[in-house]
Write an enzyme that holds these catalytic residues in place. Sequence first.
Site, mmCIF file in Angstrom:
data_model
loop_
_atom_site.group_PDB
_atom_site.id
_atom_site.type_symbol
_atom_site.label_atom_id
_atom_site.label_comp_id
_atom_site.label_asym_id
_atom_site.label_seq_id
_atom_site.Cartn_x
_atom_site.Cartn_y
_atom_site.Cartn_z
ATOM 1 N N GLU A 98 0.968 -1.027 0.230
ATOM 2 C CA GLU A 98 -0.224 -0.156 0.068
ATOM 3 C C GLU A 98 0.929 1.050 -0.280
ATOM 4 O O GLU A 98 2.105 1.436 0.866
ATOM 5 C CB GLU A 98 -0.985 -0.128 1.501
ATOM 6 C CG GLU A 98 -2.252 1.419 1.287
ATOM 7 C CD GLU A 98 -2.842 1.279 2.693
ATOM 8 O OE1 GLU A 98 -2.485 1.003 3.428
ATOM 9 O OE2 GLU A 98 -3.711 2.557 2.129
ATOM 10 N N ASP B 200 5.162 4.543 3.209
ATOM 11 C CA ASP B 200 4.984 5.904 3.649
ATOM 12 C C ASP B 200 6.113 6.404 4.744
ATOM 13 O O ASP B 200 6.991 5.646 4.707
ATOM 14 C CB ASP B 200 3.930 6.121 5.125
ATOM 15 C CG ASP B 200 3.017 7.607 4.660
ATOM 16 O OD1 ASP B 200 1.801 6.913 3.685
ATOM 17 O OD2 ASP B 200 3.909 8.579 4.857
ATOM 18 N N ASP C 190 -1.521 12.437 -2.781
ATOM 19 C CA ASP C 190 -2.134 13.356 -2.960
ATOM 20 C C ASP C 190 -1.963 13.772 -4.329
ATOM 21 O O ASP C 190 -1.626 13.472 -5.324
ATOM 22 C CB ASP C 190 -0.768 13.912 -2.368
ATOM 23 C CG ASP C 190 -0.659 14.340 -1.028
ATOM 24 O OD1 ASP C 190 -1.722 13.941 -0.077
ATOM 25 O OD2 ASP C 190 0.063 13.761 -1.047
ATOM 26 N N LYS D 179 -1.362 20.733 -9.947
ATOM 27 C CA LYS D 179 -0.454 21.883 -10.362
ATOM 28 C C LYS D 179 0.876 20.796 -11.715
ATOM 29 O O LYS D 179 1.303 19.989 -11.139
ATOM 30 C CB LYS D 179 0.604 22.820 -8.980
ATOM 31 C CG LYS D 179 0.024 23.974 -8.794
ATOM 32 C CD LYS D 179 0.271 24.488 -7.997
ATOM 33 C CE LYS D 179 -0.094 25.569 -7.044
ATOM 34 N NZ LYS D 179 0.500 25.573 -5.867
ATOM 35 N N ASP E 87 -10.750 10.770 -3.894
ATOM 36 C CA ASP E 87 -11.389 11.420 -3.499
ATOM 37 C C ASP E 87 -11.467 12.193 -5.148
ATOM 38 O O ASP E 87 -12.402 13.276 -5.464
ATOM 39 C CB ASP E 87 -11.617 12.052 -2.871
ATOM 40 C CG ASP E 87 -10.668 13.051 -2.736
ATOM 41 O OD1 ASP E 87 -9.574 12.615 -2.855
ATOM 42 O OD2 ASP E 87 -10.874 14.052 -2.476
#
Length: 225
Positions: A50, A75, A124, A128, A160
């Site tokens: 993950e 992470d 994230d 941009k 999302d």
Amino acid sequence: MGKNKLARFAENKILPNVIQPTREDALEGFELKGKWRDNFFKNDNPIVLELGCGKGEYSVGLAKTFPEKNFIGVDIKGARFWFGAKEAVDNNMNNVAFLRTQIELVDYFFAENEVDEIWITFPDPQIKYKRTKHRLTHPDFLNRYKKFLKPGGIVHLKTDSEFLHGYTLGYLQGAGYEIISAHHDIYGAPEYDPNTEHLRDIKTYYEELFSSKGKTITYIKFRIN
Ligand SMILES: C[S@@+](CC[C@H](N)C(=O)[O-])C[C@H]1O[C@@H](n2cnc3c(N)ncnc32)[C@H](O)[C@@H]1O
């Protein structure tokens, strides 16, 4: 820095399921590369990553559902995945681990054909233009994943971000990837899709947050050939 965060950093150092290599460890030849099954999990089961696991809800949740698979949450923020690591240890789970690293280095930690599946949960979106290369489904990242995914290995993207969903779908279609499943609203889709089993069972911290703000949750499952 908060006291709790410092305590979590300290505990990460002694939790048996937390691995925190240095950049040098990665670049000079990581000791578990190619040996995760034999030397860490001590079984021959499939390995699922993950990426950007945050608190590790997906890694721990899937590890409970699939005890016959091994899960590794990746992470850079150790104080976040401490929650998942602690829960796994407290529940005597031997099929889940957490690796603290930049995802940009992930191919230094796994050998060719070592990984079966990747989940990317609420990354994230890096909207941009100048951040394009930081999107976890940018072709540079997909090429990294190819180095260690088994032939036909699966990637799941749950987000999302309509932007990241559209960007990823567009790129995959253009580049000829096999898209197994794509939903622009997993909770609104009434039909049963056998390819999305367990998709609604686990909600990460960010999924809860975004859902509570009325955002729809999207999903893509594709194959790396
Ligand atoms: C928006 S959060 C999502 C966390 C979790 N998946 C969830 O759904 O709750 C994104 C996570 O990705 C991690 N992350 C982002 N870019 C990363 C990178 N390049 N390398 C390692 N971790 C990264 C962040 O530290 C953060 O925990």
